[in-house]
Design an enzyme around this catalytic site. Structure first.
Site, PDB file in Angstrom:
ATOM      1  N   HIS A 140       1.052  -1.423  -0.297  1.00 25.67           N
ATOM      2  CA  HIS A 140      -0.015   0.092  -0.110  1.00 25.67           C
ATOM      3  C   HIS A 140       0.908   1.362   0.371  1.00 25.67           C
ATOM      4  O   HIS A 140       2.330   1.092   0.895  1.00 25.67           O
ATOM      5  CB  HIS A 140      -1.189   0.413   1.083  1.00 25.67           C
ATOM      6  CG  HIS A 140       0.097   0.154   2.316  1.00 25.67           C
ATOM      7  ND1 HIS A 140      -0.110   1.345   2.994  1.00 25.67           N
ATOM      8  CD2 HIS A 140       0.416  -1.128   3.025  1.00 25.67           C
ATOM      9  CE1 HIS A 140       0.749   0.206   4.692  1.00 25.67           C
ATOM     10  NE2 HIS A 140       0.953  -0.432   4.481  1.00 25.67           N
ATOM     11  N   HIS A 149      12.035  -0.735 -12.571  1.00 29.67           N
ATOM     12  CA  HIS A 149      11.664  -1.998 -12.474  1.00 29.67           C
ATOM     13  C   HIS A 149      11.336  -2.957 -11.181  1.00 29.67           C
ATOM     14  O   HIS A 149      12.742  -2.284 -10.920  1.00 29.67           O
ATOM     15  CB  HIS A 149      12.333  -3.166 -13.319  1.00 29.67           C
ATOM     16  CG  HIS A 149      12.648  -4.465 -14.064  1.00 29.67           C
ATOM     17  ND1 HIS A 149      14.056  -5.233 -13.721  1.00 29.67           N
ATOM     18  CD2 HIS A 149      12.150  -5.302 -13.258  1.00 29.67           C
ATOM     19  CE1 HIS A 149      13.477  -6.270 -14.423  1.00 29.67           C
ATOM     20  NE2 HIS A 149      12.162  -6.430 -14.019  1.00 29.67           N
TER      21      HIS A 149
HETATM   22  C1  LIG Z   1      12.999 -12.044 -15.611  1.00 32.33           C
HETATM   23  C2  LIG Z   1      14.481 -11.696 -15.072  1.00 32.33           C
HETATM   24  O1  LIG Z   1      15.487 -12.625 -15.175  1.00 32.33           O
HETATM   25  S1  LIG Z   1      14.523 -10.004 -14.088  1.00 32.33           S
HETATM   26  C3  LIG Z   1      16.060  -9.882 -13.690  1.00 32.33           C
HETATM   27  C4  LIG Z   1      16.776 -10.059 -12.265  1.00 32.33           C
HETATM   28  N1  LIG Z   1      18.148 -10.370 -12.241  1.00 32.33           N
HETATM   29  C5  LIG Z   1      19.049  -9.278 -10.984  1.00 32.33           C
HETATM   30  O2  LIG Z   1      18.017  -8.640  -9.941  1.00 32.33           O
HETATM   31  C6  LIG Z   1      20.230  -8.456 -10.737  1.00 32.33           C
HETATM   32  C7  LIG Z   1      20.302  -7.808  -9.949  1.00 32.33           C
HETATM   33  N2  LIG Z   1      21.481  -7.503  -9.992  1.00 32.33           N
HETATM   34  C8  LIG Z   1      22.658  -7.662  -9.867  1.00 32.33           C
HETATM   35  O3  LIG Z   1      22.586  -7.802  -7.896  1.00 32.33           O
HETATM   36  C9  LIG Z   1      24.393  -7.637  -9.707  1.00 32.33           C
HETATM   37  O4  LIG Z   1      24.743  -8.205  -8.373  1.00 32.33           O
HETATM   38  C10 LIG Z   1      24.386  -5.745  -9.777  1.00 32.33           C
HETATM   39  C11 LIG Z   1      23.841  -4.979 -10.280  1.00 32.33           C
HETATM   40  C12 LIG Z   1      24.280  -5.288  -8.021  1.00 32.33           C
HETATM   41  C13 LIG Z   1      26.378  -5.797  -9.497  1.00 32.33           C
HETATM   42  O5  LIG Z   1      26.404  -5.756 -10.645  1.00 32.33           O
HETATM   43  P1  LIG Z   1      27.826  -5.973 -11.176  1.00 32.33           P
HETATM   44  O6  LIG Z   1      27.943  -4.319 -11.234  1.00 32.33           O
HETATM   45  O7  LIG Z   1      27.929  -6.409 -12.347  1.00 32.33           O
HETATM   46  O8  LIG Z   1      29.163  -5.907 -10.300  1.00 32.33           O
HETATM   47  P2  LIG Z   1      29.842  -7.389 -10.047  1.00 32.33           P
HETATM   48  O9  LIG Z   1      29.036  -8.989 -10.010  1.00 32.33           O
HETATM   49  O10 LIG Z   1      31.752  -6.768 -10.529  1.00 32.33           O
HETATM   50  O11 LIG Z   1      30.017  -7.706  -8.110  1.00 32.33           O
HETATM   51  C14 LIG Z   1      30.676  -6.654  -7.337  1.00 32.33           C
HETATM   52  C15 LIG Z   1      30.538  -7.161  -6.078  1.00 32.33           C
HETATM   53  O12 LIG Z   1      29.297  -7.060  -5.698  1.00 32.33           O
HETATM   54  C16 LIG Z   1      29.209  -8.259  -5.491  1.00 32.33           C
HETATM   55  N3  LIG Z   1      27.643  -8.521  -5.513  1.00 32.33           N
HETATM   56  C17 LIG Z   1      27.057  -8.616  -6.909  1.00 32.33           C
HETATM   57  N4  LIG Z   1      25.798  -8.177  -6.425  1.00 32.33           N
HETATM   58  C18 LIG Z   1      25.985  -8.773  -4.992  1.00 32.33           C
HETATM   59  C19 LIG Z   1      24.768  -8.928  -4.642  1.00 32.33           C
HETATM   60  N5  LIG Z   1      23.540  -9.419  -5.502  1.00 32.33           N
HETATM   61  N6  LIG Z   1      24.441  -9.037  -2.460  1.00 32.33           N
HETATM   62  C20 LIG Z   1      25.858  -9.111  -2.916  1.00 32.33           C
HETATM   63  N7  LIG Z   1      26.335  -8.967  -3.360  1.00 32.33           N
HETATM   64  C21 LIG Z   1      26.596  -8.565  -4.387  1.00 32.33           C
HETATM   65  C22 LIG Z   1      30.194  -9.709  -5.813  1.00 32.33           C
HETATM   66  O13 LIG Z   1      30.693 -10.079  -5.042  1.00 32.33           O
HETATM   67  C23 LIG Z   1      31.895  -8.401  -5.761  1.00 32.33           C
HETATM   68  O14 LIG Z   1      32.626  -7.978  -4.694  1.00 32.33           O
HETATM   69  P3  LIG Z   1      33.891  -8.303  -4.365  1.00 32.33           P
HETATM   70  O15 LIG Z   1      34.334  -6.979  -4.955  1.00 32.33           O
HETATM   71  O16 LIG Z   1      33.384  -8.354  -2.888  1.00 32.33           O
HETATM   72  O17 LIG Z   1      34.004  -9.840  -5.473  1.00 32.33           O
END
Ligand SMILES: CC(=O)SCCNC(=O)CCNC(=O)[C@H](O)C(C)(C)COP(=O)(O)OP(=O)(O)OC[C@H]1O[C@@H](n2cnc3c(N)ncnc32)[C@H](O)[C@@H]1OP(=O)(O)O
Length: 213
Positions: A140, A149
């Site tokens: 809500h 998104h």
């Molecule tokens: C229908 C569908 O498919 S809809 C799509 C759904 N998908 C999602 O929701 C994906 C969301 N994206 C993420 O979580 C990504 O990991 C992001 C955007 C947060 C970061 O992506 P990138 O910029 O490529 O970062 P990268 O993978 O290089 O990670 C950077 C650091 O953050 C950490 N990290 C990345 N994502 C996460 C996360 N979700 N939780 C905790 N740590 C994370 C990595 O382990 C890395 O740590 P390190 O430097 O100690 O090794």
């Protein structure tokens, strides 16, 4: 839909997301699905749907479709393309899966899509060109601004604000009344308990900013 005319839905972006939208459009009663994608003419089809042209072709023909949906995952590009096509006269009605639950007191903006099992509760506002993905919960009084998104399984408690073109990752949770700025990314599985400034990416529990490379 009540018109006697054939109900047609044009989808820009022959992507995985586009396939979900195509099926959803069929379930909503659209009888003909027309994909457009810039890989055309090399790309002629996606699964059993045909690709009829590229972005330019859609601009030329957009007035003839009952509805147009942009199936581009990049939030900024999606809302930009939608605004340009709206200026060209295209119709963007929201598209909501028959098995989503949307309160009659909630508002869903033009061109937004709400996937299966998503719940949008009373007095929530969803702007234009948003994606409320599978099983997301928008409680809500939430406000989701244009082009945002909310990924599958993400849960926003009451009164959360998500700014323009921000992305809340899969399975993330956001505490009540938190404000997420514009152009933010909330990582998969994060738990957001504090406000997030514009442009930040946060991950973890509790969510903290990471520096983007
Ligand atoms: C229908 C569908 O498919 S809809 C799509 C759904 N998908 C999602 O929701 C994906 C969301 N994206 C993420 O979580 C990504 O990991 C992001 C955007 C947060 C970061 O992506 P990138 O910029 O490529 O970062 P990268 O993978 O290089 O990670 C950077 C650091 O953050 C950490 N990290 C990345 N994502 C996460 C996360 N979700 N939780 C905790 N740590 C994370 C990595 O382990 C890395 O740590 P390190 O430097 O100690 O090794």
């Amino acid at each position: 839909m009540s018109s006697n005319e054939v109900q047609t839905c044009a989808i820009l972006g022959a992507s995985g997301h586009g396939k979900v939208i195509a099926e959803m459009a069929e379930l909503c009663g659209y009888e003909e699905i027309y994909f457009f994608d810039d890989r055309w003419p090399a790309l002629q089809g996606i699964e059993h749907w045909s690709v009829f042209g590229d972005t330019a072709s859609l601009f030329e023909s957009c007035l003839k479709f009952t509805n147009v949906v942009i199936a581009i995952g990049n939030n900024t590009i999606r809302i930009e393309k939608q605004r340009l096509l709206q200026s060209a006269g295209a119709n963007f009605s929201p598209l909501c899966h028959p098995k989503s639950h949307i309160s009659s007191y909630a508002k869903i903006g033009a061109g937004s899509v709400v996937m299966a099992n998503a719940v949008i509760n009373p007095f929530a506002y969803v702007g234009n060109g948003c994606i409320i993905n599978t099983s997301a919960v928008i409680e809500h009084d939430c406000s989701i601004e244009d082009g945002a998104h909310v990924s599958p399984g993400a849960m926003l408690a009451g009164g959360v604000c998500v700014g323009e073109t921000s992305w809340v990752g899969i399975g993330a949770q956001v505490k009540q009344l938190v404000k997420i700025g514009s152009r933010c990314v909330v990582g998969a599985g994060a738990t957001v308990v504090n406000d997030i400034s514009d442009g930040l990416t946060v991950v973890g529990t509790p969510a903290k900013p990471i520096v983007q490379g």
